[in-house]
Motif scaffolding. Structure first.
Motif, short mmCIF file in Angstrom:
data_model
loop_
_atom_site.label_atom_id
_atom_site.label_comp_id
_atom_site.label_asym_id
_atom_site.label_seq_id
_atom_site.Cartn_x
_atom_site.Cartn_y
_atom_site.Cartn_z
N PHE A 105 0.84 -1.21 0.00
CA PHE A 105 0.00 0.00 0.00
C PHE A 105 0.87 1.25 0.00
N TYR A 108 2.80 2.03 -3.23
CA TYR A 108 2.03 2.51 -4.37
C TYR A 108 1.38 3.85 -4.10
N MET A 109 1.11 4.16 -2.85
CA MET A 109 0.31 5.34 -2.55
C MET A 109 1.14 6.54 -2.11
N GLU A 110 2.31 6.32 -1.62
CA GLU A 110 3.03 7.42 -1.00
C GLU A 110 4.19 7.94 -1.83
N PHE B 105 -7.24 9.91 -9.75
CA PHE B 105 -6.24 9.75 -8.71
C PHE B 105 -6.87 9.87 -7.33
N MET B 109 -7.11 7.05 -4.38
CA MET B 109 -6.09 7.20 -3.34
C MET B 109 -6.62 7.74 -2.02
N ARG B 112 -9.39 6.38 2.12
CA ARG B 112 -9.19 6.23 3.57
C ARG B 112 -9.38 7.53 4.33
#
Lengths: 201, 201
Positions: A105, A108-110, B105, B109, B112
């Motif tokens: 996670f 890919y996200m940060e 995006f 993303m 959360r």
DNA sequence: CCTGATTAACTGAACATGCGTTCAAAACAA
DNA sequence: TTGTTTTGAACGCATGTTCAGTTAATCAGG
């Protein structure tokens, strides 16, 4: 008060990384404070700086070691048949990513929270992993068992498809990971294979 | 000073949404401050609260309208052949997502950062879109032109694969979007089709 | 096994800055 | 004049990071 009973860098260091991994994955890098990480470890915020230069380095280190272990873990046999190598890749990717949901996670996200230099280094590692798959596809195309117009596109398509498993798969769900691995393998195999010549008997 | 010349809610409202979309996509929801959005619009932070109840609602509204327009834009013809319908879905998905990189995006993303209620509403919309694809796959399986073990898995696999285009495709790159659409269509078509019966002449 | 010195680990307070949000007052539009 | 839109200051609280001081672990010599 100062040093606490039982404290030791060999213990606290990994716990800092584990806490950061967990919290970054759940809430996102920007939404997690150093004090929150410290609380998870059971320490004051200042103590974290014995283990990382700053918050950014903590993120970078987590990503880098994830990609390092990804590259180290995948074993490819260049002498095997391309289809067998591809099957191995598919199964490996799904399993490896399933076993490390938090690291996946974050990786890919940060990316956008990395400094440009750190981003470039992470991207280089990711590219190396993609190249491992593209090498297999190229071998299959050269041999004639695969038929894809552009191996780079096929590489991105396969990786995106496989990585997507982690967005919906739950162990408690309807299907086992083995079943998922098998079905994805069938789809990938067909997607890159020579098109069907339907034999009507 | 107070109200500025030319100010009007019909103008400022959309500009607030546009600025938030852009900044959330570039830096992430948590990393963008209300003052930063205000600066982009050319206004003080307090003025934003004429257009959104709070920061969270701003994010939710952007996601919701993105998914609303996604659902509204995809046109499926239930009377057409499943293969034609699937081809239409693939081309639509790639094109639509390519035209809205920021919204895409964010929608993937920032889930959360939604409150549980807002998350549930967004997930329901996403599910409806996935169901549109699954309906096509089911029709093809029933008809015999598609061969997938589990239509739900195939749905997730196809969507992940297609959405992945936005992570690497650049208009200035080696390939045109038309070429990319065509190659993805070929891979998707093969992946869900009945396996090849190789006809050796 | 004990004593004392040294080192490693951590605390707690402080720094300057920024955060989301509210609201009375002010200025423009109609 | 009335209603709409924006300002600018303020609220309490959180942020990443530094550091002098304090305590636990470790080690040396008897």
């Amino acid at each position: 008060m100062a040093r606490t009973a039982g404290s030791h860098s060999d213990i606290t260091g990994p716990r800092v990384r584990a806490a950061a991994l967990k919290l970054f994955a759940r809430q996102g890098f920007a939404a997690v404070s150093m004090r929150e990480i410290a609380r998870e470890v059971g320490v004051q915020a200042g103590a974290l700086y014995n283990y990382t230069a700053d918050k950014q380095s903590l993120l970078f280190d987590l990503m880098q070691s994830h990609l390092d272990s990804l590259l180290a873990a995948f074993e490819d046999d260049p002498t095997a048949a391309p289809e067998a190598r591809l099957r191995q890749f598919v199964q490996f990717h799904i399993r490896f990513h399933h076993d490390r949901p938090d690291a996946v996670f974050i990786a890919y996200m940060e990316l956008r929270n990395l400094t440009p230099e750190n981003f470039a280094r992470i991207e280089a590692l990711r590219r190396r992993y993609e190249d491992r798959l593209e090498t297999i596809l190229k071998a299959g195309v050269a041999e004639g068992s695969f038929a894809v117009t552009d191996t780079k596109i096929a590489t991105m398509a396969v990786i995106a498809m496989l990585t997507g498993v982690s967005t919906w798969f739950r162990s408690a769900g309807r299907l086992s990971l083995d079943e998922v691995q098998e079905q994805y393998w069938q789809m990938v195999r067909k997607a890159v294979s020579a098109p069907a010549i339907h034999h009507v008997s």
